[in-house]
Write an enzyme that holds these catalytic residues in place. Structure first.
Site, PDB file in Angstrom:
ATOM      1  N   ASP A  35       8.201  -6.705   5.736  1.00  0.00           N
ATOM      2  CA  ASP A  35       9.363  -6.004   5.189  1.00  0.00           C
ATOM      3  C   ASP A  35      10.068  -6.857   4.129  1.00  0.00           C
ATOM      4  O   ASP A  35      10.014  -8.087   4.179  1.00  0.00           O
ATOM      5  CB  ASP A  35      10.313  -5.695   6.365  1.00  0.00           C
ATOM      6  CG  ASP A  35      11.315  -4.613   6.031  1.00  0.00           C
ATOM      7  OD1 ASP A  35      11.180  -3.968   4.977  1.00  0.00           O
ATOM      8  OD2 ASP A  35      12.240  -4.417   6.835  1.00  0.00           O
ATOM      9  N   HIS A  52       6.107  -4.986  -4.261  1.00  0.00           N
ATOM     10  CA  HIS A  52       4.868  -4.666  -3.539  1.00  0.00           C
ATOM     11  C   HIS A  52       3.704  -5.493  -4.071  1.00  0.00           C
ATOM     12  O   HIS A  52       2.861  -5.963  -3.313  1.00  0.00           O
ATOM     13  CB  HIS A  52       4.556  -3.174  -3.648  1.00  0.00           C
ATOM     14  CG  HIS A  52       5.614  -2.305  -3.037  1.00  0.00           C
ATOM     15  ND1 HIS A  52       6.191  -2.587  -1.821  1.00  0.00           N
ATOM     16  CD2 HIS A  52       6.214  -1.163  -3.464  1.00  0.00           C
ATOM     17  CE1 HIS A  52       7.094  -1.662  -1.529  1.00  0.00           C
ATOM     18  NE2 HIS A  52       7.128  -0.792  -2.514  1.00  0.00           N
ATOM     19  N   LEU A 146     -12.329 -13.321  11.871  1.00  0.00           N
ATOM     20  CA  LEU A 146     -11.027 -12.655  12.011  1.00  0.00           C
ATOM     21  C   LEU A 146     -11.157 -11.144  11.835  1.00  0.00           C
ATOM     22  O   LEU A 146     -11.790 -10.675  10.888  1.00  0.00           O
ATOM     23  CB  LEU A 146     -10.060 -13.203  10.949  1.00  0.00           C
ATOM     24  CG  LEU A 146      -8.693 -12.512  10.861  1.00  0.00           C
ATOM     25  CD1 LEU A 146      -7.792 -12.942  12.008  1.00  0.00           C
ATOM     26  CD2 LEU A 146      -8.003 -12.802   9.527  1.00  0.00           C
TER      27      LEU A 146
HETATM   28  C1  V07 Z   1       0.366  -3.007   0.577  1.00  0.00           C
HETATM   29  C2  V07 Z   1       1.419  -5.213   0.023  1.00  0.00           C
HETATM   30  C3  V07 Z   1       1.914  -5.960   1.229  1.00  0.00           C
HETATM   31  C4  V07 Z   1       3.368  -5.722   1.525  1.00  0.00           C
HETATM   32  C5  V07 Z   1       3.649  -4.384   2.134  1.00  0.00           C
HETATM   33  C6  V07 Z   1       3.640  -3.161   1.275  1.00  0.00           C
HETATM   34  C7  V07 Z   1       2.804  -3.216   0.019  1.00  0.00           C
HETATM   35  C8  V07 Z   1      -2.606  -4.788   1.272  1.00  0.00           C
HETATM   36  C9  V07 Z   1      -3.014  -3.495   1.528  1.00  0.00           C
HETATM   37  C10 V07 Z   1      -4.309  -3.061   2.038  1.00  0.00           C
HETATM   38  C11 V07 Z   1      -4.435  -1.984   2.889  1.00  0.00           C
HETATM   39  C12 V07 Z   1      -5.663  -1.578   3.394  1.00  0.00           C
HETATM   40  C13 V07 Z   1      -6.795  -2.294   3.043  1.00  0.00           C
HETATM   41  C14 V07 Z   1      -6.704  -3.372   2.207  1.00  0.00           C
HETATM   42  C15 V07 Z   1      -5.474  -3.765   1.702  1.00  0.00           C
HETATM   43  C16 V07 Z   1      -1.892  -2.695   1.265  1.00  0.00           C
HETATM   44  C17 V07 Z   1      -0.558  -0.836   1.086  1.00  0.00           C
HETATM   45  C18 V07 Z   1       0.507  -1.616   0.671  1.00  0.00           C
HETATM   46  C19 V07 Z   1      -0.401   0.636   1.184  1.00  0.00           C
HETATM   47  F1  V07 Z   1      -7.990  -1.932   3.538  1.00  0.00           F
HETATM   48  N1  V07 Z   1      -1.341  -4.790   0.880  1.00  0.00           N
HETATM   49  N2  V07 Z   1      -0.871  -3.523   0.864  1.00  0.00           N
HETATM   50  N3  V07 Z   1      -1.744  -1.362   1.377  1.00  0.00           N
HETATM   51  N4  V07 Z   1       1.455  -3.785   0.199  1.00  0.00           N
END
Ligand code: V07
Length: 255
Positions: A35, A52, A146
């Protein structure tokens, strides 16, 4: 006491903290509510999406650190069922992040033997997002290091309702009776079926709530909250959280 500990820790380097971690008591499953990306951007006068983007770089650091420390499962709350309520442009940007992350990182994840896994309602994601994440799950399915579990379009109450619906169907069809129902059967019908429960739950950005995240699974987890915003979170904070976890475990163990 804990405050004193965290002040003391913050003066140590990452390597020094690692040296001091009990390698035999690393939490096997760490779950993180990432968050504070929007607030981080706002503080800097940047658009929310900049937060983000920065937050995604931190995902990278934390994954490699967790793998390094021998954590077995890392669950990251990337997108909640509530997040659809955000402005359309922000949701569209967020839905591009899994692809962007995987385009950059999948080769490295393969090399490091990381197994990507998902929990959430994946069918409801845009096709391009679904395609990218399914490909990563498939490519890494035989990896034995992991387990990187992304909660994507995840909500704990939905997960429970969905499990209950599946069980009700089995009872309706006669393959199960209501008397046979137990915790283990419920767990087998949840999205975490093959995973152990989190030992440690981390939430950044100063909010002290669960926000519909793994309500059933964190029944016995240790919680660690920090005011640090997710884009400012780093390996040192992760190690500090584990050090606090170990200190608590020792205290309870000693009666
Ligand atoms: C997102 C970056 C981290 C902070 C929180 C919100 C924004 C990595 C992924 C992801 C998800 C699935 C996957 C590989 C990577 C991701 C969303 C948002 C929607 F298989 N970061 N991140 N997905 N943020």
């Amino acid at each position: 006491m804990l405050e004193k500990l965290s002040k003391w820790k913050s003066s140590l380097s990452s390597q020094e903290i690692k040296d001091e971690l009990d390698q035999a008591n690393i939490p096997k499953h760490i779950a993180i509510i990432m968050d504070g990306n929007g607030r981080w951007a706002k503080n800097k006068g940047l658009p929310r999406i900049a937060g983000h983007r920065e937050g995604m770089k931190v995902v990278n650091k934390v994954v490699h650190k967790a793998n390094d420390l021998g954590v077995e499962v890392l669950t990251l709350y990337a997108f909640s069922t509530e997040n659809w309520k955000r402005p359309k442009t922000e949701v569209e940007y967020l839905m591009k992040l899994p692809e962007r992350f995987l385009n950059n990182e999948l080769p490295k994840l393969m090399k490091e033997n990381v197994k990507v896994r998902l929990m959430g309602s994946i069918e409801e994601l845009p096709d391009h997002t679904k395609k990218a994440v399914m490909k990563a799950v498939k490519e890494t399915e035989n990896n034995t290091g992991l387990i990187l579990n992304f909660a994507l379009n995840y909500g704990s109450r939905f997960e429970l309702m969905d499990a209950i619906r599946k069980i009700a169907k089995q009872v309706e069809l006669g393959s199960l009776t209501s008397e046979e129902l137990n915790e283990s059967i419920l767990e087998k019908n949840m999205m975490t079926a093959e995973l152990r429960d989190p030992d440690l739950l981390i939430r950044t950005s100063g909010e002290i709530r669960l926000s519909n995240f793994m309500l059933w699974q964190v029944a016995y987890s240790e919680f660690w909250f920090t005011d640090v915003l997710w884009p400012d979170f780093n390996e040192k904070h992760l190690t500090e959280a584990i050090a606090v976890y170990q200190k608590r475990a020792r205290r309870y163990g000693g009666v």
